[in-house]
Enzyme design. Structure first.
Site, PDB file in Angstrom:
ATOM      1  N   ASP A 203      -3.067  -1.889  -8.766  1.00 13.00           N
ATOM      2  CA  ASP A 203      -4.326  -1.197  -9.074  1.00 13.00           C
ATOM      3  C   ASP A 203      -4.778  -1.423 -10.526  1.00 13.00           C
ATOM      4  O   ASP A 203      -4.998  -0.455 -11.274  1.00 13.00           O
ATOM      5  CB  ASP A 203      -4.164   0.327  -8.854  1.00 13.00           C
ATOM      6  CG  ASP A 203      -3.616   0.665  -7.480  1.00 13.00           C
ATOM      7  OD1 ASP A 203      -3.954  -0.040  -6.524  1.00 13.00           O
ATOM      8  OD2 ASP A 203      -2.854   1.649  -7.380  1.00 13.00           O
TER       9      ASP A 203
ATOM     10  N   GLU B 264     -12.076   2.358  -0.791  1.00 10.19           N
ATOM     11  CA  GLU B 264     -11.442   3.076  -1.902  1.00 10.19           C
ATOM     12  C   GLU B 264     -11.598   2.249  -3.169  1.00 10.19           C
ATOM     13  O   GLU B 264     -12.381   1.297  -3.199  1.00 10.19           O
ATOM     14  CB  GLU B 264      -9.982   3.394  -1.582  1.00 10.19           C
ATOM     15  CG  GLU B 264      -9.139   2.211  -1.156  1.00 10.19           C
ATOM     16  CD  GLU B 264      -7.702   2.604  -0.812  1.00 10.19           C
ATOM     17  OE1 GLU B 264      -7.354   3.785  -0.878  1.00 10.19           O
ATOM     18  OE2 GLU B 264      -6.908   1.691  -0.493  1.00 10.19           O
TER      19      GLU B 264
HETATM   20  O1  FUB Z   1      -1.738   2.547  -5.348  1.00  8.22           O
HETATM   21  C1  FUB Z   1      -1.952   3.542  -4.383  1.00  8.22           C
HETATM   22  C2  FUB Z   1      -3.247   3.285  -3.681  1.00  8.22           C
HETATM   23  O2  FUB Z   1      -3.214   2.037  -3.019  1.00  8.22           O
HETATM   24  C3  FUB Z   1      -4.433   3.167  -4.600  1.00  8.22           C
HETATM   25  O3  FUB Z   1      -4.828   4.363  -5.151  1.00  8.22           O
HETATM   26  C4  FUB Z   1      -5.372   2.491  -3.679  1.00  8.22           C
HETATM   27  O4  FUB Z   1      -6.514   1.988  -4.301  1.00  8.22           O
HETATM   28  C5  FUB Z   1      -4.485   1.423  -3.082  1.00  8.22           C
HETATM   29  O5  FUB Z   1      -4.376   0.297  -3.896  1.00  8.22           O
END
Ligand code: FUB
Length: 446
Positions: free
Chosen positions: A34, A207
């Site tokens: 991320d 997301e």
């Molecule tokens: O790293 C945990 C979660 O996985 C993140 O918050 C999302 O964006 C995905 O990459």
């Protein structure tokens, strides 16, 4: 004087122990995911999530497990310094210190202060699900002081913060869809009601919002599950809160099957870059991820060309460094492969295996100094013995060394005088001559 000596010793230890040199993935001594990348005072700062393997009593087996955040910096996109832990779950007053869910963060500067935003579940009695907290520092690498409470009005993950040209701050986050709101000038409170951002595909999880502005266009980038795993997409608008118009795919689904991806986009020294993640260091478990970067290019009409992931990544490699040719730019179709050096410790990285005559691998953008004579060192291992031809390429291809790798049963560094010492920026080609199997860890020029 005592303090000066202490400070100098600390700096030396930070640089000596924490200086990581890498292509893709960028950080190879721990898992990172991320990536939120920022340019502060001509330095690049990488704020990733920090995946760790869950252990009994610490996190949930088979799921994401994160207890803290590190920050890394680089002046050249090649050498990264790990500044260590900046925020951890057991030092945030409102966060559940047993949740191991410090997910995708972001950081931004305003009036000389650095605001680090992170999602985490609150302690029992607090809001359900994920909240978003802020920690504040005077320097991009901390020390960061977490606020006593999370931001009121946000329930979700993956905060992203931008300050528009007029000074208005915006915060974005995700909860299945993408949301946004204005921030007060203190960067700690919402200044408007959250809105669901419009203009994205209706179906499939979205997301990881990350907004950037270029030539008056606001680009909202985000991972989206259009089919089975996430791909990176983007949408465009003339307003930071939209409505946005879907504009296309920034990066296809991972070829290795990593379920998540997550991105940020920066311009550094007149070149745009996409930072993202994959499962390079843990191909069998995609919740232990590794941050990567590749160059990003715009079309004339402002749309973005799809980014094709590479192992070579970004940045220039000095010829005197250990050049990891397994992070190649191109290779022959057969006769050459890449494997982990030690499958029990993948942080040791990869090796290139040549097993056919004339097989080759090319590694771009190696910068040579001004010397006129020199050596190449090759860290290699050959059970059969073999010969490697090393060439440079710019407009012309030129053989600069023929290196005989002796038959043996362990790694050893073979040093050979160069036929001629290259200068300036060159691509390097390593090719086999004759039969035999040769494994190469790295090559280097001195
Ligand atoms: O790293 C945990 C979660 O996985 C993140 O918050 C999302 O964006 C995905 O990459």
């Amino acid at each position: 004087m005592k303090d000066f000596k202490k400070c100098a010793a600390l700096m030396v230890s930070i640089l000596w122990f924490n200086c990581l040199m890498a292509q893709n993935p960028l950080i190879q001594n721990q898992f990172t995911a991320d990536p939120s990348v920022r340019v502060f005072n001509n330095m690049i700062y990488l704020y990733p999530s920090h995946d760790i393997p869950a252990t009994p009593g610490h996190g949930r087996a088979g799921w994401f497990c994160m207890q803290d955040y590190h920050v890394f910096s680089s002046s050249n996109l090649t050498d990264w310094v790990d500044h260590g832990v900046i925020v951890s779950q057991n030092k945030v007053p409102w966060a559940d210190s047993a949740a191991y869910s410090m997910w995708a963060p972001d950081c931004i500067e305003r009036a000389g202060k650095y605001y680090f935003y992170f999602p985490a579940p609150a302690k029992s009695g607090g809001p359900k699900g994920f909240s978003v907290g802020v920690a504040v520092a005077d320097k991009p690498y901390g020390p960061f002081v977490p606020q006593p409470l999370p931001i009121a009005g946000i329930h979700g993950i993956d905060p992203n913060v931008q300050i528009d040209k007029d000074g208005q701050g915006y915060i974005y986050w995700a909860q299945g869809n993408l949301y946004g709101a204005k921030l007060k000038a203190n960067m700690l409170e919402l200044a408007s009601e959250p809105v669901k951002l419009e203009g994205f595909p209706d179906k499939g999880l979205k997301e990881g919002p990350y907004l950037f502005e270029r030539k008056g266009i606001y680009y909202m980038t985000y991972p989206h599950v259009a089919d089975k795993t996430e791909r990176l997409e983007y949408a465009m608008s003339d307003n930071p809160l939209g409505p946005f118009k879907y504009a296309g795919v920034l990066m296809d689904e991972s070829a290795s099957g990593c379920w998540t991806n997550h991105q940020s986009v920066i311009e550094f020294k007149n070149q745009w870059y996409l930072f993202y993640h994959n499962d390079d260091l843990s191909p069998a478990f995609d919740k232990n991820r590794a941050v990567r970067a590749d160059s990003l290019f715009f079309n004339e009409d402002g749309t973005i060309r799809k980014v094709i992931p590479t192992l070579r990544g970004i940045g220039v490699t000095a010829s005197s460094k250990k050049i990891q040719i397994d992070r190649y730019s191109a290779k022959s179709e057969d006769g050459v492969g890449v494997e982990f050096i030690d499958t029990l410790n993948k942080f040791k990285g990869w090796k290139t295996i040549f097993n056919k005559t004339n097989s080759w691998i090319k590694y771009n953008s190696v910068l040579f100094g001004k010397q006129t004579a020199g050596y190449v060192s090759v860290n290699a291992w050959s059970a059969t013995g073999g010969t490697l031809l090393i060439s440079t390429e710019d407009n012309l291809r030129k053989v600069i060394a023929r290196v005989a790798i002796p038959k043996g049963n362990n790694w050893s560094v073979v040093k050979k005088a160069l036929i001629s010492m290259p200068t300036g920026m060159k691509n390097i080609i390593v090719q086999t001559e004759g039969s035999g199997r040769v494994e190469v860890d790295w090559i280097s020029f001195n």
